[in-house]
Design an enzyme around this catalytic site. Sequence first.
Site, short mmCIF file in Angstrom:
data_model
loop_
_atom_site.label_atom_id
_atom_site.label_comp_id
_atom_site.label_asym_id
_atom_site.label_seq_id
_atom_site.Cartn_x
_atom_site.Cartn_y
_atom_site.Cartn_z
N TYR A 66 0.85 -1.19 0.00
CA TYR A 66 0.00 0.00 0.00
C TYR A 66 0.89 1.25 0.00
CZ TYR A 66 -4.80 -1.65 0.52
OH TYR A 66 -6.03 -2.18 0.28
N GLU A 68 -0.65 4.86 -0.49
CA GLU A 68 -1.42 6.08 -0.71
C GLU A 68 -0.58 7.31 -0.38
OE1 GLU A 68 -2.81 3.38 0.44
OE2 GLU A 68 -4.98 3.33 0.12
N ASP A 243 -6.46 14.57 -24.39
CA ASP A 243 -6.40 13.14 -24.15
C ASP A 243 -5.67 12.52 -25.33
OD1 ASP A 243 -6.81 10.42 -23.90
OD2 ASP A 243 -8.94 10.56 -23.41
N THR A 272 -3.07 6.89 -21.79
CA THR A 272 -2.82 5.53 -21.30
C THR A 272 -1.37 5.20 -21.59
OG1 THR A 272 -3.59 4.68 -23.43
CG2 THR A 272 -5.18 4.70 -21.62
N LYS A 275 -1.70 0.87 -25.70
CA LYS A 275 -1.99 1.34 -27.05
C LYS A 275 -0.68 1.58 -27.83
CE LYS A 275 -6.46 3.40 -25.86
NZ LYS A 275 -6.47 3.54 -24.40
N ARG A 281 -1.14 -1.79 -19.14
CA ARG A 281 -2.42 -1.08 -19.10
C ARG A 281 -2.43 -0.16 -17.88
NH1 ARG A 281 -6.17 -2.96 -22.54
NH2 ARG A 281 -7.82 -1.99 -21.32
#
Length: 480
Positions: A66, A68, A243, A272, A275, A281
């Site tokens: 974790y 955060e 984008d 992303t 692509k 991903r």
Amino acid sequence: MTNPNAELSPAYQTILKVIAQVEPRIAQATRDELTDQRASLKLIASENYASLPVLATMGTWFSDKYAEGTIGHRFYAGCQNVDTVESVAAEHARELFGAEYAYAQPHSGIDANLTAFWAILAQRVEQPRLAELGRKQVNELTEQEWESLRRSFGEQRLMGMSLDAGGHLTHGFRPNISGKMFHQRSYGTDPESQLLDYDAVREQVKEFKPLVLVAGYSAYPRRINFATMREIADEVGATLMVDMAHFAGLVAGKVFTGDEDPVPHAHVVTTTTHKSLRGPRGGLVLATEEYASSVDRGCPLVLGGPLSHMMAAKAVALAEARTADFRTYAQNVADNAKTLAEGLMKRGTKLVTGGTDNHLVLIDTTSFGLTGRQSESALLDAGVVTNRNSVPNDPNGAWYTSGVRIGTPALTSRGFGADEFDKVAELIVEVLSNTEPVTASTGKPGKAKYQLADGVADRVKAQSAELLDKHPLYPGLELS
């Protein structure tokens, strides 16, 4: 030179054996997926093949941590190695794209867009309101002040490219959260040329006065002048958000430069990392320093805990994208798309905008008397993997559609060149020319049912196999 795929082959065999001891169906599905990808012409414009080093990086114990917060400011102890990973990923992103700031935490493109939208709202709405009230944090607001700020968030305007013109559902499409967050309006393309009309966009923007002007696309086969889009945004005081999820690899590979490179012109850029960028991903947000602190609040504003193993894989992929080999690859993607488009058109296929300037081609399937769904299904029967897509003013809507979107990133990764892509165009036309729509049981024209002529699928698969065998996927990797 040693083949890295062959070196990793024993490792992947061992991994699958270990997985099979727990759940053999998953191990077998993994083998089957590689077999299927090796045997098919992957033409989905948003798909690619990540390198084995990128794939291997995803499967580590960083998955168990974790983290955060942000680099050096975590809400959990023991994150020093995660800090290294995120720092390296952000460094590569900044250097690769020439960005002032990079944020590597978004789990996907939609998450990157949500992070960007809320960063813009924080910068443009929340911070001025706090300054006006003499507060430093939102938790210092009274209930009445907080309700006023909340209403202000909900009254902002966004404008992006319409879905049927080639935009993405996160650019203000009403069923998507972006269309529910903002008062939304879309700009389209010229009805005749199907190209962006910047004068028309300018007039719409002046009339609507959005807070956020979104540029970018998922199915527009041309380039965009981002300098002009920035001028339009500046005229109404809008934040320009781009984008570039689909064409980030062409930006990274310096195929798109100058006015066609969004990074020098936009306030915020999202993408992303798969692509055309050929990574795992995931998502990225790039921004000017002005927006950096607001973007940095992505977690916990809209993101869950950072996926550290994915950020590590992003770092590896971004390092690969900074090489001369990747620039050659990116140029080949664009060149191959032109060859594919020309091969389709010379065989009588109608294309949206009449060609392409980027990595994708949009076939208008009405020229074959088919819907997009019928075309997609018939092509899949023949081992050609595509996806149906809307065309401008699509009479069949977003489910059945009147188009098929295809792209060159994946097969270019396998080494396909001009001759192979011309042959691919021939195979596509052979399938679609030999497919007939089937009338539905109601007697009305069916939008999904079709009949592919006998023998066509096997013939196309055999010819595809000849192409694919010359360019094996992950050569040297065996999963016996």
